[in-house]
Design an enzyme around this catalytic site. Sequence first.
Site, PDB file in Angstrom:
ATOM      1  N   LEU A 157       0.858  -1.168   0.000  1.00 50.20           N
ATOM      2  CA  LEU A 157       0.000   0.000   0.000  1.00 50.20           C
ATOM      3  C   LEU A 157       0.902   1.228   0.000  1.00 50.20           C
ATOM      4  O   LEU A 157       1.969   1.219   0.625  1.00 50.20           O
ATOM      5  CB  LEU A 157      -0.905   0.034   1.238  1.00 50.20           C
ATOM      6  CG  LEU A 157      -1.940  -1.077   1.394  1.00 50.20           C
ATOM      7  CD1 LEU A 157      -2.650  -0.943   2.738  1.00 50.20           C
ATOM      8  CD2 LEU A 157      -2.952  -1.051   0.264  1.00 50.20           C
ATOM      9  N   ASP A 158       0.498   2.278  -0.687  1.00 50.84           N
ATOM     10  CA  ASP A 158       1.270   3.507  -0.664  1.00 50.84           C
ATOM     11  C   ASP A 158       1.404   4.017   0.770  1.00 50.84           C
ATOM     12  O   ASP A 158       0.551   3.742   1.626  1.00 50.84           O
ATOM     13  CB  ASP A 158       0.599   4.583  -1.518  1.00 50.84           C
ATOM     14  CG  ASP A 158       0.588   4.228  -3.004  1.00 50.84           C
ATOM     15  OD1 ASP A 158       1.467   3.460  -3.426  1.00 50.84           O
ATOM     16  OD2 ASP A 158      -0.303   4.713  -3.715  1.00 50.84           O
ATOM     17  N   LYS A 159       2.448   4.772   1.023  1.00 53.41           N
ATOM     18  CA  LYS A 159       2.729   5.254   2.384  1.00 53.41           C
ATOM     19  C   LYS A 159       1.509   5.891   3.030  1.00 53.41           C
ATOM     20  O   LYS A 159       1.191   5.617   4.193  1.00 53.41           O
ATOM     21  CB  LYS A 159       3.888   6.250   2.344  1.00 53.41           C
ATOM     22  CG  LYS A 159       4.210   6.881   3.693  1.00 53.41           C
ATOM     23  CD  LYS A 159       5.335   7.895   3.586  1.00 53.41           C
ATOM     24  CE  LYS A 159       5.599   8.551   4.929  1.00 53.41           C
ATOM     25  NZ  LYS A 159       6.688   9.558   4.860  1.00 53.41           N
ATOM     26  N   ARG A 256      -5.263   5.781  -7.815  1.00 53.05           N
ATOM     27  CA  ARG A 256      -5.030   7.226  -7.850  1.00 53.05           C
ATOM     28  C   ARG A 256      -4.886   7.724  -9.285  1.00 53.05           C
ATOM     29  O   ARG A 256      -5.454   8.767  -9.657  1.00 53.05           O
ATOM     30  CB  ARG A 256      -3.776   7.555  -7.039  1.00 53.05           C
ATOM     31  CG  ARG A 256      -3.878   7.149  -5.566  1.00 53.05           C
ATOM     32  CD  ARG A 256      -2.526   7.117  -4.873  1.00 53.05           C
ATOM     33  NE  ARG A 256      -1.923   8.438  -4.804  1.00 53.05           N
ATOM     34  CZ  ARG A 256      -0.666   8.632  -4.422  1.00 53.05           C
ATOM     35  NH1 ARG A 256       0.113   7.618  -4.085  1.00 53.05           N
ATOM     36  NH2 ARG A 256      -0.182   9.864  -4.382  1.00 53.05           N
TER      37      ARG A 256
END
Length: 341
Positions: A157-159, A256
């Site tokens: 998962l992105d930060k 995104r």
Amino acid sequence: MNTEAPDDLDDLDSAGSVPQESGRPTAEVTPELDGLRLDAAAARLFEGHSRSRIQQWMEEGSLLVNGAPVKRLRDLARTGDRLELLADAPEANWDVTPQDLPIDVAYADDAIAIIRKPAGLTVHPGAGQRASTLQNALLHHFPQTINVPRAGIVHRLDKDTSGLLVVALTPVAHTRLVEALADRDIGREYDALVTGAIVAGSTIDAHIGRHPRDRLKMAVTTAGRRAVTHYRVQERFKHHTLLRVKLETGRTHQIRVHLAHLKWPIVGDALYGGRVARGVGMSEKLRAALLAFPRQALHARELQLEHPITGELMHFTAEPPEDFQAMLELLRREERRNNAL
């Protein structure tokens, strides 16, 4: 590359394993493996690594036989040969320091753990951050993951994305979960709050690759890899929409990028145009809150998978964190205010 194997290697017990030295898996070829191709013998000795993965490491020079890299894929194993697995650098744990960082474990058994990742936590070390990541924490809380690629991290998962992810605690579980992810057998659904009034759900099927000018970003491009995102409307507001998003593929920044491509950037996503607050009649309180939201409003809510050892179908759910829920409540109050006028 030939990936043919004489047996179902995942179902065989490892034979001839010896204690690790310098943190690297080592094994000795036993008489029953004498004469097998090295890739087949290594796949039996290093339990949980598929034969195709072993072949890849052999081609990269990451499998040593008696201290030297394998010269040919078709070389044969001989009794007493000492094998040492270096593993490929991006997945190895040898230079990652275990750290006693708090992690939220939703579920754990001998094979897997389900983690609720908070926003702000980087999943694994990179060039800009070598410590204080989930991988550092996993090596402390689940020390057995030293022998699993990337400490068992199967997907990332992105930060600044919160939510659920699965971690493999053994090499066997890792191999099977990676295969399940590649076969699209792991279900992942997200909550995404976007700027824009969306009428109905649909599917986005658009290739994603590196942005041609900004190397920090991804973009929809014909030169990229196929990416498929399904979405449906959960809740509508005057200028925003809460979506439930389901991934069919797993490209970098996929949700995104796809939503921003349709001019529906995720709230708070500065990289892809979501740090905005526009709309006729919007209150100053809501406008300020939208501009101040510090991250993309994206949360991995649901995770469904087949247990890699038992075969049990498992389903996990996690509610969005407080900042996400507070923003939704502010939007709901704004809707009630508008409806009362």
